[in-house]
Scaffold this motif. Structure first.
Motif, PDB file in Angstrom:
ATOM      1  N   GLU A  93       0.698  -1.268  -0.071  1.00 23.42           N
ATOM      2  CA  GLU A  93       0.084   0.163   0.154  1.00 23.42           C
ATOM      3  C   GLU A  93       0.951   1.390   0.087  1.00 23.42           C
ATOM      4  O   GLU A  93       0.178   2.379  -0.303  1.00 23.42           O
ATOM      5  CB  GLU A  93      -1.063   0.227   1.254  1.00 23.42           C
ATOM      6  N   ASP A  94       2.019   1.047   0.397  1.00 24.41           N
ATOM      7  CA  ASP A  94       2.902   2.143   0.329  1.00 24.41           C
ATOM      8  C   ASP A  94       3.702   2.399  -0.979  1.00 24.41           C
ATOM      9  O   ASP A  94       4.674   3.173  -1.011  1.00 24.41           O
ATOM     10  CB  ASP A  94       3.808   2.147   1.844  1.00 24.41           C
ATOM     11  N   TYR A  95       3.533   1.452  -1.938  1.00 24.35           N
ATOM     12  CA  TYR A  95       4.700   1.175  -2.985  1.00 24.35           C
ATOM     13  C   TYR A  95       4.691   2.664  -3.853  1.00 24.35           C
ATOM     14  O   TYR A  95       5.754   3.137  -4.111  1.00 24.35           O
ATOM     15  CB  TYR A  95       4.380   0.086  -3.727  1.00 24.35           C
ATOM     16  N   ASP A  96       3.337   2.920  -4.281  1.00 21.36           N
ATOM     17  CA  ASP A  96       3.461   4.027  -5.219  1.00 21.36           C
ATOM     18  C   ASP A  96       4.290   5.305  -4.699  1.00 21.36           C
ATOM     19  O   ASP A  96       4.868   5.850  -5.342  1.00 21.36           O
ATOM     20  CB  ASP A  96       1.977   4.323  -5.618  1.00 21.36           C
ATOM     21  N   ALA A  97       3.968   5.643  -3.665  1.00 23.81           N
ATOM     22  CA  ALA A  97       4.511   6.863  -2.972  1.00 23.81           C
ATOM     23  C   ALA A  97       5.952   6.634  -2.719  1.00 23.81           C
ATOM     24  O   ALA A  97       6.732   7.604  -3.086  1.00 23.81           O
ATOM     25  CB  ALA A  97       3.862   7.249  -1.638  1.00 23.81           C
ATOM     26  N   ALA A  98       6.361   5.429  -2.439  1.00 28.78           N
ATOM     27  CA  ALA A  98       7.869   5.285  -2.070  1.00 28.78           C
ATOM     28  C   ALA A  98       8.617   5.109  -3.398  1.00 28.78           C
ATOM     29  O   ALA A  98       9.736   5.610  -3.506  1.00 28.78           O
ATOM     30  CB  ALA A  98       8.148   3.841  -1.206  1.00 28.78           C
ATOM     31  N   GLN A  99       8.070   4.511  -4.274  1.00 31.75           N
ATOM     32  CA  GLN A  99       8.701   4.455  -5.823  1.00 31.75           C
ATOM     33  C   GLN A  99       8.852   5.769  -6.364  1.00 31.75           C
ATOM     34  O   GLN A  99       9.782   6.196  -6.959  1.00 31.75           O
ATOM     35  CB  GLN A  99       8.162   3.548  -6.692  1.00 31.75           C
ATOM     36  N   ALA A 100       7.857   6.623  -6.286  1.00 29.53           N
ATOM     37  CA  ALA A 100       7.709   7.789  -6.701  1.00 29.53           C
ATOM     38  C   ALA A 100       8.855   8.823  -5.957  1.00 29.53           C
ATOM     39  O   ALA A 100       9.736   9.593  -6.577  1.00 29.53           O
ATOM     40  CB  ALA A 100       6.313   8.790  -6.610  1.00 29.53           C
ATOM     41  N   LYS A 101       9.201   8.512  -4.842  1.00 35.14           N
ATOM     42  CA  LYS A 101      10.042   9.247  -4.020  1.00 35.14           C
ATOM     43  C   LYS A 101      11.565   8.695  -4.592  1.00 35.14           C
ATOM     44  O   LYS A 101      12.410   9.678  -4.605  1.00 35.14           O
ATOM     45  CB  LYS A 101       9.822   9.173  -2.434  1.00 35.14           C
ATOM     46  N   TRP A 102      11.465   7.502  -4.588  1.00 30.97           N
ATOM     47  CA  TRP A 102      12.865   6.996  -4.950  1.00 30.97           C
ATOM     48  C   TRP A 102      13.312   7.389  -6.307  1.00 30.97           C
ATOM     49  O   TRP A 102      14.302   7.810  -6.574  1.00 30.97           O
ATOM     50  CB  TRP A 102      12.654   5.356  -4.857  1.00 30.97           C
ATOM     51  N   ASP A 103      12.167   7.596  -7.222  1.00 34.49           N
ATOM     52  CA  ASP A 103      12.507   7.954  -8.463  1.00 34.49           C
ATOM     53  C   ASP A 103      13.172   9.252  -8.523  1.00 34.49           C
ATOM     54  O   ASP A 103      14.089   9.886  -9.224  1.00 34.49           O
ATOM     55  CB  ASP A 103      11.514   7.833  -9.401  1.00 34.49           C
ATOM     56  N   ALA A 104      12.309  10.121  -7.531  1.00 36.71           N
ATOM     57  CA  ALA A 104      12.678  11.728  -7.645  1.00 36.71           C
ATOM     58  C   ALA A 104      14.237  11.862  -6.786  1.00 36.71           C
ATOM     59  O   ALA A 104      14.968  12.632  -7.290  1.00 36.71           O
ATOM     60  CB  ALA A 104      11.716  12.521  -6.924  1.00 36.71           C
ATOM     61  N   ASP A 105      14.366  10.939  -5.823  1.00 30.39           N
ATOM     62  CA  ASP A 105      15.841  11.177  -5.212  1.00 30.39           C
ATOM     63  C   ASP A 105      16.724  10.306  -5.878  1.00 30.39           C
ATOM     64  O   ASP A 105      18.107  11.012  -5.503  1.00 30.39           O
ATOM     65  CB  ASP A 105      15.616  10.238  -3.839  1.00 30.39           C
ATOM     66  N   HIS A 106      16.544   9.689  -6.802  1.00 27.82           N
ATOM     67  CA  HIS A 106      17.705   8.885  -7.535  1.00 27.82           C
ATOM     68  C   HIS A 106      17.810   8.950  -9.016  1.00 27.82           C
ATOM     69  O   HIS A 106      18.549   8.323  -9.583  1.00 27.82           O
ATOM     70  CB  HIS A 106      17.690   7.292  -7.188  1.00 27.82           C
ATOM     71  N   GLY A 107      17.226  10.191  -9.297  1.00 27.03           N
ATOM     72  CA  GLY A 107      17.286  10.277 -10.993  1.00 27.03           C
ATOM     73  C   GLY A 107      18.158  11.859 -11.026  1.00 27.03           C
ATOM     74  O   GLY A 107      18.782  12.167 -10.100  1.00 27.03           O
ATOM     75  N   GLY A 108      18.130  12.350 -12.189  1.00 27.30           N
ATOM     76  CA  GLY A 108      18.608  13.674 -12.400  1.00 27.30           C
ATOM     77  C   GLY A 108      20.090  13.636 -12.253  1.00 27.30           C
ATOM     78  O   GLY A 108      20.845  12.907 -12.521  1.00 27.30           O
ATOM     79  N   ILE A 109      20.315  14.881 -11.626  1.00 30.46           N
ATOM     80  CA  ILE A 109      21.784  15.134 -11.507  1.00 30.46           C
ATOM     81  C   ILE A 109      22.531  14.036 -10.666  1.00 30.46           C
ATOM     82  O   ILE A 109      23.610  13.731 -10.572  1.00 30.46           O
ATOM     83  CB  ILE A 109      21.796  16.615 -10.724  1.00 30.46           C
ATOM     84  N   TRP A 110      21.722  13.501  -9.783  1.00 35.15           N
ATOM     85  CA  TRP A 110      22.230  12.816  -8.406  1.00 35.15           C
ATOM     86  C   TRP A 110      22.686  11.420  -9.312  1.00 35.15           C
ATOM     87  O   TRP A 110      23.624  10.816  -8.891  1.00 35.15           O
ATOM     88  CB  TRP A 110      20.873  12.167  -7.593  1.00 35.15           C
ATOM     89  N   ALA A 111      22.162  10.921 -10.429  1.00 33.44           N
ATOM     90  CA  ALA A 111      22.547  10.013 -11.146  1.00 33.44           C
ATOM     91  C   ALA A 111      23.459  10.023 -12.427  1.00 33.44           C
ATOM     92  O   ALA A 111      24.210   9.326 -12.916  1.00 33.44           O
ATOM     93  CB  ALA A 111      21.456   8.876 -11.481  1.00 33.44           C
ATOM     94  N   SER A 112      23.081  11.256 -12.863  1.00 37.93           N
ATOM     95  CA  SER A 112      24.036  11.702 -14.068  1.00 37.93           C
ATOM     96  C   SER A 112      25.443  11.810 -13.910  1.00 37.93           C
ATOM     97  O   SER A 112      26.114  12.091 -13.071  1.00 37.93           O
ATOM     98  CB  SER A 112      23.660  13.004 -14.620  1.00 37.93           C
ATOM     99  N   GLY A 113      26.042  10.766 -14.897  1.00 37.37           N
ATOM    100  CA  GLY A 113      27.535  10.690 -14.912  1.00 37.37           C
ATOM    101  C   GLY A 113      28.256   9.606 -13.884  1.00 37.37           C
ATOM    102  O   GLY A 113      29.270   9.749 -13.904  1.00 37.37           O
ATOM    103  N   TRP A 114      27.208   9.072 -13.149  1.00 39.10           N
ATOM    104  CA  TRP A 114      27.695   8.204 -12.105  1.00 39.10           C
ATOM    105  C   TRP A 114      27.777   6.726 -12.533  1.00 39.10           C
ATOM    106  O   TRP A 114      26.548   6.452 -13.624  1.00 39.10           O
ATOM    107  CB  TRP A 114      26.928   8.401 -10.861  1.00 39.10           C
TER     108      TRP A 114
END
Length: 220
Positions: free
Chosen positions: A186-207
């Motif tokens: 029941e927590d998956y959708d919110a947790a996955q959305a947060k993980w996507d936001a926290d682990h994408g973009g600049i955080w992951a670029s070039g690493w």
């Protein structure tokens, strides 16, 4: 999946809801271990566990067997199965399989247990080259707490997917190499959305991301 049975007058509902209606015995007519066994079977078949579940669940989880190496999970599961089998409905059609699934999975298939048991370290890293081909390579490495197991063990699949189980499912969020972990479904959708936001973009670029420290690989 069946709905979690309603509670009645502060006690769990009929023991016969545990299986096809071959028993007309109510849990409020049972006493001692048979009552606890019926209530524990009912409570462990759902993620919805009201206060009325506490006595039976305390009894169930207090059943532990040890060897010289520590907690013996196989013997503990056998002892817990033996306890649940003292419910009068335990021999009804489908119940032995249900009790076996509970004894193997209950307490070992929730997010806390899975995240704790399979905790590990992943690595976010990149290389810096200095001086061309003959120069120096420096690794910039950041350890990441993660959970390496991203598929449920077989015993958890059986426990979670049993046709009489209600709202026990868990899901894996993210990736093992990038700080993945388990959450309640029941927590998956919110947790996955947060993980996507926290682990994408600049955080992951070039690493780069891996489950082994790249500096160790470079030493060989």
């Amino acid at each position: 999946m069946q709905s979690f049975p309603a509670l009645r007058a502060g006690t769990l509902a009929l023991a016969c809801v545990l299986a096809p209606a071959t028993h007309a015995v109510a849990t409020d007519l049972l006493t001692g271990i048979p009552r606890l066994a019926c209530e524990a079977t009912l409570c462990l078949s759902s993620g919805l566990r009201p206060n009325e579940c506490s006595p039976s669940l305390d009894h169930y989880f207090d059943i532990k067997k040890y060897s010289k190496h520590g907690l013996d999970w196989s013997a503990t599961a056998d002892a817990r199965r033996s306890f649940l089998s003292q419910c009068p409905a335990s021999t009804d059609q489908g119940m032995p399989e249900r009790i076996d699934a509970i004894s193997r999975g209950a307490g070992k298939c929730d997010p806390d247990y899975l995240n704790r048991t399979y905790a590990d370290t992943a690595y976010k890293w990149r290389k810096h080259e200095f001086g061309g081909d003959s120069g120096q390579t420096v690794y910039e490495v950041h350890p990441l707490p993660t959970v390496t197991l991203d598929q449920l063990p077989t015993y958890c699949v059986v426990y979670n997917d049993h046709s009489w189980t209600h709202e026990l499912s868990v899901r894996y969020v993210g990736r093992p190499t990038m700080g993945g972990h388990w959450v309640k479904v029941e927590d998956y959708d919110a947790a996955q959305a947060k993980w996507d936001a926290d682990h994408g973009g600049i955080w992951a670029s070039g690493w780069n991301f891996s489950l082994t420290d790249p500096r160790h690989r470079a030493d060989h």
